[in-house]
Design a protein around this motif. Structure first.
Motif, PDB file in Angstrom:
ATOM      1  N   ILE A 206       0.846  -1.192   0.000  1.00 18.18           N
ATOM      2  CA  ILE A 206       0.000   0.000   0.000  1.00 18.18           C
ATOM      3  C   ILE A 206       0.886   1.248   0.000  1.00 18.18           C
ATOM      4  N   LYS A 207       0.477   2.278  -0.766  1.00 18.63           N
ATOM      5  CA  LYS A 207       1.128   3.583  -0.689  1.00 18.63           C
ATOM      6  C   LYS A 207       0.447   4.418   0.394  1.00 18.63           C
ATOM      7  N   PHE A 208       1.224   4.960   1.305  1.00 18.17           N
ATOM      8  CA  PHE A 208       0.701   5.847   2.343  1.00 18.17           C
ATOM      9  C   PHE A 208       1.217   7.257   2.053  1.00 18.17           C
ATOM     10  N   ILE A 209       0.291   8.196   1.851  1.00 15.45           N
ATOM     11  CA  ILE A 209       0.642   9.542   1.412  1.00 15.45           C
ATOM     12  C   ILE A 209       0.571  10.504   2.593  1.00 15.45           C
ATOM     13  N   ASP A 210       1.719  11.008   2.980  1.00 13.16           N
ATOM     14  CA  ASP A 210       1.817  11.978   4.058  1.00 13.16           C
ATOM     15  C   ASP A 210       1.322  13.326   3.534  1.00 13.16           C
ATOM     16  N   SER A 211       0.291  13.860   4.152  1.00 11.80           N
ATOM     17  CA  SER A 211      -0.361  15.064   3.634  1.00 11.80           C
ATOM     18  C   SER A 211       0.530  16.293   3.702  1.00 11.80           C
ATOM     19  N   VAL A 212       1.374  16.367   4.712  1.00  8.30           N
ATOM     20  CA  VAL A 212       2.241  17.540   4.862  1.00  8.30           C
ATOM     21  C   VAL A 212       3.402  17.474   3.871  1.00  8.30           C
ATOM     22  N   LYS A 213       3.979  16.295   3.702  1.00  8.10           N
ATOM     23  CA  LYS A 213       5.087  16.146   2.750  1.00  8.10           C
ATOM     24  C   LYS A 213       4.638  16.451   1.326  1.00  8.10           C
ATOM     25  N   VAL A 214       3.496  15.879   0.917  1.00  7.05           N
ATOM     26  CA  VAL A 214       3.036  16.142  -0.455  1.00  7.05           C
ATOM     27  C   VAL A 214       2.571  17.590  -0.576  1.00  7.05           C
ATOM     28  N   GLY A 215       2.063  18.151   0.528  1.00  7.14           N
ATOM     29  CA  GLY A 215       1.610  19.541   0.499  1.00  7.14           C
ATOM     30  C   GLY A 215       2.717  20.528   0.201  1.00  7.14           C
ATOM     31  N   VAL A 216       3.873  20.380   0.854  1.00  9.24           N
ATOM     32  CA  VAL A 216       4.949  21.333   0.600  1.00  9.24           C
ATOM     33  C   VAL A 216       5.525  21.163  -0.804  1.00  9.24           C
ATOM     34  N   GLU A 217       5.527  19.932  -1.313  1.00  5.98           N
ATOM     35  CA  GLU A 217       6.028  19.715  -2.674  1.00  5.98           C
ATOM     36  C   GLU A 217       5.117  20.384  -3.706  1.00  5.98           C
ATOM     37  N   LEU A 218       3.816  20.163  -3.581  1.00  6.22           N
ATOM     38  CA  LEU A 218       2.886  20.759  -4.548  1.00  6.22           C
ATOM     39  C   LEU A 218       2.828  22.277  -4.408  1.00  6.22           C
ATOM     40  N   LEU A 219       2.861  22.762  -3.169  1.00  6.16           N
ATOM     41  CA  LEU A 219       2.840  24.207  -2.959  1.00  6.16           C
ATOM     42  C   LEU A 219       4.080  24.864  -3.541  1.00  6.16           C
ATOM     43  N   GLY A 220       5.247  24.246  -3.345  1.00  3.77           N
ATOM     44  CA  GLY A 220       6.465  24.801  -3.928  1.00  3.77           C
ATOM     45  C   GLY A 220       6.383  24.894  -5.434  1.00  3.77           C
ATOM     46  N   ALA A 221       5.809  23.859  -6.061  1.00  3.54           N
ATOM     47  CA  ALA A 221       5.647  23.882  -7.516  1.00  3.54           C
ATOM     48  C   ALA A 221       4.717  25.014  -7.945  1.00  3.54           C
ATOM     49  N   LEU A 222       3.626  25.220  -7.208  1.00  4.49           N
ATOM     50  CA  LEU A 222       2.689  26.300  -7.535  1.00  4.49           C
ATOM     51  C   LEU A 222       3.352  27.676  -7.410  1.00  4.49           C
ATOM     52  N   ILE A 223       4.146  27.827  -6.361  1.00  6.27           N
ATOM     53  CA  ILE A 223       4.832  29.116  -6.165  1.00  6.27           C
ATOM     54  C   ILE A 223       5.759  29.398  -7.340  1.00  6.27           C
ATOM     55  N   ARG A 224       6.547  28.397  -7.714  1.00 10.18           N
ATOM     56  CA  ARG A 224       7.493  28.596  -8.826  1.00 10.18           C
ATOM     57  C   ARG A 224       6.750  28.859 -10.138  1.00 10.18           C
ATOM     58  N   PHE A 225       5.646  28.139 -10.337  1.00 10.69           N
ATOM     59  CA  PHE A 225       4.868  28.340 -11.554  1.00 10.69           C
ATOM     60  C   PHE A 225       4.303  29.765 -11.590  1.00 10.69           C
ATOM     61  N   GLN A 226       3.777  30.225 -10.472  1.00 13.17           N
ATOM     62  CA  GLN A 226       3.190  31.566 -10.428  1.00 13.17           C
ATOM     63  C   GLN A 226       4.251  32.634 -10.655  1.00 13.17           C
ATOM     64  N   LYS A 227       5.444  32.416 -10.091  1.00 11.92           N
ATOM     65  CA  LYS A 227       6.506  33.401 -10.273  1.00 11.92           C
ATOM     66  C   LYS A 227       7.008  33.456 -11.711  1.00 11.92           C
TER      67      LYS A 227
END
Length: 227
Positions: A206-227
């Motif tokens: 089973i894959k267990f997805i840590d919400s905080v770990k995936v959150g900072v990764e996706l948020l960082g991508a959004l920040i870079r994309f917006q910039k």
């Protein structure tokens, strides 16, 4: 491009914030700083306390002018937390809730998932959150199974003494869902940060997805994309 993220714990428990600090590793060119809500806010957020926790945290964040100091904000309460929406009224900078991050992850893969959360009180709330997020009138059962609670409080989730209880409950839920083709579990509480590795060792299929770990990764991508 350097990214500065404020990781927001909208409850007043320093224990939860300290656990986030311990488990998060910043990607290259990324810096994390951590925020804990004021001491007069709830130490543990229940569905009934979400609104007041959001109000207290927002007032404090605005008074301290924290919005101007960061590139993006991760709201670490696993729900459609009011702070995700109220903070967005004061900035165009990217804001992400950890529930939304896991749902984005789940929808980007071919896996069928369910949310594993702290206590049963959250089950109907998070199921409604899934419905609202995907914009459906009914629960999207082709992609998700219904949320299940561990019956462990937020503050107990990181306690090693509670792990045997957590593991036994996961065994029960996976047995209940054995015919549902589940291969991904979304860890539905900020207090569960860091449990992904332990659970993956106990349940390697089973894959267990840590919400905080995936959150900072996706948020960082959004920040870079917006910039």
């Amino acid at each position: 491009m350097f990214v500065n993220i404020l990781v927001i714990n909208p409850n007043s428990s320093q224990k939860v914030s300290d656990n986030l600090k311990d488990i998060l590793v910043a990607p290259p060119l990324t810096k994390f700083e951590f925020y804990t809500a004021p001491s007069h806010g709830p130490e543990e957020i229940t569905p009934d306390l979400s609104t007041i926790s959001g109000e207290i945290a927002l007032e404090d964040i605005l008074q301290r002018d924290l919005i101007s100091k960061y590139d993006g904000f991760l709201i670490c309460c696993y729900s459609d937390h009011p702070l995700v929406h109220s903070l967005a009224k004061h900035t165009k900078k990217p804001i992400m809730g950890i529930m939304q991050a896991t749902l984005l992850y789940a929808l980007s893969s071919a896996s069928k998932s369910f949310i594993l959360t702290s206590v049963n009180e959250w089950e109907p709330v998070l199921d409604k959150g899934i419905i609202d997020f995907v914009g459906s009138d009914t629960f999207p059962s082709k992609r998700f199974a219904k949320t299940k609670g561990l019956d462990v409080t937020v503050l107990g989730l990181s306690d090693p003494k509670e792990y045997a209880k957590i593991e036994n409950r996961v065994i029960q839920v996976l047995e209940e869902y054995k015919d549902s083709n589940i291969d991904c579990v979304l860890l539905g509480c900020a207090g569960m940060a860091g449990l992904d590795d332990k659970l993956a060792a106990s349940f390697p299929h089973i894959k267990f997805i840590d919400s905080v770990k995936v959150g900072v990764e996706l948020l960082g991508a959004l920040i870079r994309f917006q910039k």
